[in-house]
Design an enzyme around this catalytic site. Structure first.
Site, short mmCIF file in Angstrom:
data_model
loop_
_atom_site.label_atom_id
_atom_site.label_comp_id
_atom_site.label_asym_id
_atom_site.label_seq_id
_atom_site.Cartn_x
_atom_site.Cartn_y
_atom_site.Cartn_z
N ARG A 1 0.82 -1.22 0.00
CA ARG A 1 0.00 0.00 0.00
C ARG A 1 0.86 1.26 0.00
NH1 ARG A 1 -4.97 -1.97 3.90
NH2 ARG A 1 -6.08 -2.99 2.22
N LYS B 1 -21.39 -15.69 0.09
CA LYS B 1 -22.82 -15.40 0.18
C LYS B 1 -23.39 -14.63 -1.00
CE LYS B 1 -22.92 -14.71 5.17
NZ LYS B 1 -22.95 -13.48 5.97
N GLY C 1 -9.54 -7.90 -1.96
CA GLY C 1 -9.86 -9.03 -1.11
C GLY C 1 -9.30 -10.35 -1.59
N GLY D 1 -13.89 -3.48 -0.28
CA GLY D 1 -15.23 -2.93 -0.05
C GLY D 1 -15.56 -1.82 -1.03
#
Ligand code: AMP
Length: 394
Positions: free
Chosen positions: A37, A198, A351, A374
């Site tokens: 990062r 999910k 992710g 996200g």
């Protein structure tokens, strides 16, 4: 791209506060275990240094409660950045306190100051206007280069723009240029691959993408809710009972729009949820009772790889199976490989899928790996991210 970037504003000699994402992993001794990062922010920081700006960096790290905690100090990131830049990075003792303000005021052209962890103030995540104003008072220009927090309306990601001219840095510029183009005007065929545990986490993404893609590939745990909606026995596979109806509607919607929605035709199934469980490959319409789907099977891998091979744009978010278990990581690996080998514009959401691509050494063959999990999901949902929305229009 209609938002102003760092190249659209004169930064020479100006105090520029830059929101970076230096939320790096640290080991028990406070050593940085992955500096990706920090490396990612270098183009923006180097540009400012070269242009003679007075650069003030602000970031969060971890989840401090309220007030200074040494284990969440930005100090290690300032040291690492200094090594990468080959120049000293001044470290402030606080965020908006006397030390930070004095050091900001004394900055010379080309110098870099790192503020302390902005989440040492609980006002940050509340987007408190007084706090944002105090932060802004140290600078003349706000550059947002933290895509990973751009979906949050915090003081340092959005609030600053109420007091300062706001532009994006090179990292955010790349994110919105590449993902924005894929969503607005993709080279076709346009394929989206969605996986993960999910359906409920991905509903908004599916609904947004179903209007845009030619092919929608579903894998991972969420595929079993779809297979159940098709009337198949899914054994003990993960399933969201309350989403079966929705899965049915999504399949109908895809059919009505002429979108090809691909589901697993075979699966690696296990008796128990662990790596060493007994395992077999079964067709989706012949799943035995007492077994759970853990990964896509070889026929499915071939089907998905072939769709990826023919694509001109591919967006991927979420693993194809329980890839944390080596025995059930094949589907995720093979999809990553197909993506790396395709000539398509390839975009991997943050992710797990980003980690898979990186671990396998395919990162340099992917057009763009998003720096925000996200944030990239919300972007793919078609949402307007607050940290981008506040930037000045061109
Ligand atoms: P997400 O964070 O939604 O992208 O989901 C990632 C998680 O989904 C990973 O931890 C995977 O282990 C999990 N996952 C993928 N496939 C399955 C599956 N077939 N059954 C259970 N969990 C799965």
């Amino acid at each position: 791209m209609n938002k102003k970037t760092i190249e659209d504003i004169d930064v020479a000699g100006k105090k520029v506060i830059v929101r970076v994402d230096f939320n790096v992993p640290l080991d028990a001794n406070g050593k940085i275990t992955d500096d990706k990062r920090i490396v990612g922010a270098l183009p923006t920081i180097k540009y400012l240094v070269d242009k003679g700006a007075k650069t003030i960096l602000v970031s969060h790290l971890g989840r401090p409660k309220d007030g200074f905690e040494d284990k969440f100090s930005m100090k290690p990131t300032a040291v690492r950045l200094g090594e990468l830049l080959g120049k000293n990075v001044i470290m402030a003792k606080d965020v908006i306190g006397e030390d930070a303000k004095a050091k900001a005021a004394a900055l010379q052209s080309g110098e870099v100051l790192m503020l302390e962890n902005v989440r040492f103030h609980k006002e940050e995540t509340k987007n408190n206007p007084d706090f944002a104003k105090e932060l802004a008072s140290m600078a003349e220009i706000f550059v947002n280069d933290a895509f990973g927090t751009a979906h949050r309306a915090h003081a340092s990601t959005a609030g600053l723009a109420d007091y300062l001219p706001a532009v994006c840095g090179f990292l955010i510029k790349k994110e919105i240029e590449i993902m924005g183009k894929a969503l607005a005007n993709p080279a076709r065929p346009f394929v989206a691959i969605l996986g993960g545990a999910k359906v409920s986490d991905k509903i908004a993404v599916i609904e947004n993408l179903i209007d845009k893609v030619d092919t929608l590939i579903i894998g991972g745990g969420m595929a079993y809710t779809f297979l159940k909606a098709k009337g198949y026995n899914i054994g003990t596979s993960i399933c969201e009972e309350d989403k079966v109806e929705l899965a049915k509607n999504l399949m109908e919607k895809a059919a009505a729009k002429g979108v090809s929605l691909l589901l697993p035709s075979d699966n690696a199934v296990a008796k128990e949820f662990n790596n060493d469980s007994e395992k077999q490959i079964v067709a989706s319409n012949a799943m035995p009772d007492g077994w759970m789907g853990m990964d896509i099977g070889p026929v499915t891998i071939e089907k998905y790889a072939s769709a990826i091979k023919d694509a001109k744009t591919v967006i991927w978010n979420g693993p194809m199976g329980v890839f944390e278990f080596a025995n059930f990581a094949t589907g995720t690996k093979e999809v990553a490989k197909a993506l790396a080998e395709s000539g398509a514009i390839s975009i991997v959401g943050g992710g797990d899928s980003a980690a898979a691509v990186e671990q396998l050494g395919f990162a340099d063959k992917i057009t763009h790996i998003s720096t925000g999990g996200g944030a990239s999901l919300e972007y793919l949902e078609g949402k307007i991210l607050p940290g981008i929305d506040v930037l000045m229009n061109k």
